[in-house]
Design a protein around this motif. Structure first.
Motif: not given
Length: 185
Positions: A19, A35, A39, A53, A55, A57-58, A77
């Protein structure tokens, strides 16, 4: 990895592996934020609501994910927000209430507190705004500078303010690419 000056990473409800959180990201209630793995939350992002959130993810720079402690935003995701997106899971009463978090609830009028769900494989374009109680179904894609006030069907591209459906996305190809990606690990 060191914590940034705006919150303590150890205070997050959950933080997965791999992360990256920008040094200038601000999370007002880290104890309400979970989270997943893989990410990225870029610099200048502001989060002031419950957040889940998944996995891969931006969340790009300059995004605001707001609504207060009682609102909720979730990401599936492989979803992404382009720069300067606003997810407003709560909204003040601009007609008959005081619109500030610094006054007691009794003076705020009819405040809308809700949720926003961004499904798997969703994309939200730069400078777009999503209002409370909206779901982007799996594969929904929103263009730049859009206003989303209602749920969006899956695997479609939307544009405009307010948004309207433009065309279908190719779910078969996207899901095949996801499978290839997972198999490459």
């Amino acid at each position: 990895m060191t914590d940034n000056i705006f919150f303590n990473r150890a205070d997050l409800k959950h933080c997965g592996s791999n992360v990256i959180i920008g040094k200038t990201a601000r999370i007002r209630y880290p104890e309400l934020v979970s989270i997943g793995d893989n990410v990225i939350i870029d610099d200048f992002t502001y989060i002031s609501t419950q957040l889940e959130v998944s996995s891969f993810v931006h969340i790009s720079s300059g995004c605001s994910i707001i609504g207060g402690r009682n609102a909720m935003v979730s990401f599936g995701q492989f979803s992404t927000l382009a720069p300067n997106v606003v997810l407003a899971a709560g909204s003040d009463d601009y007609i008959s209430g005081l619109a500030t978090p610094m006054v007691a609830e009794e003076f705020k009028g009819d405040v809308e507190i809700g949720s926003i769900h961004i499904g798997d494989h969703c994309i939200v374009g730069a400078n777009s705004t999503i209002l409370p109680n909206v779901t982007l179904s799996t594969g929904a894609s929103v263009g730049a500078n859009c206003l989303v006030k209602h749920d969006l069907e899956g695997w479609c591209l939307f544009a405009g303010a307010p948004v309207r459906r433009i065309k279908q996305r190719n779910a078969k190809i996207i899901l095949a690419l996801e499978q290839k990606f997972r198999n490459s690990k």
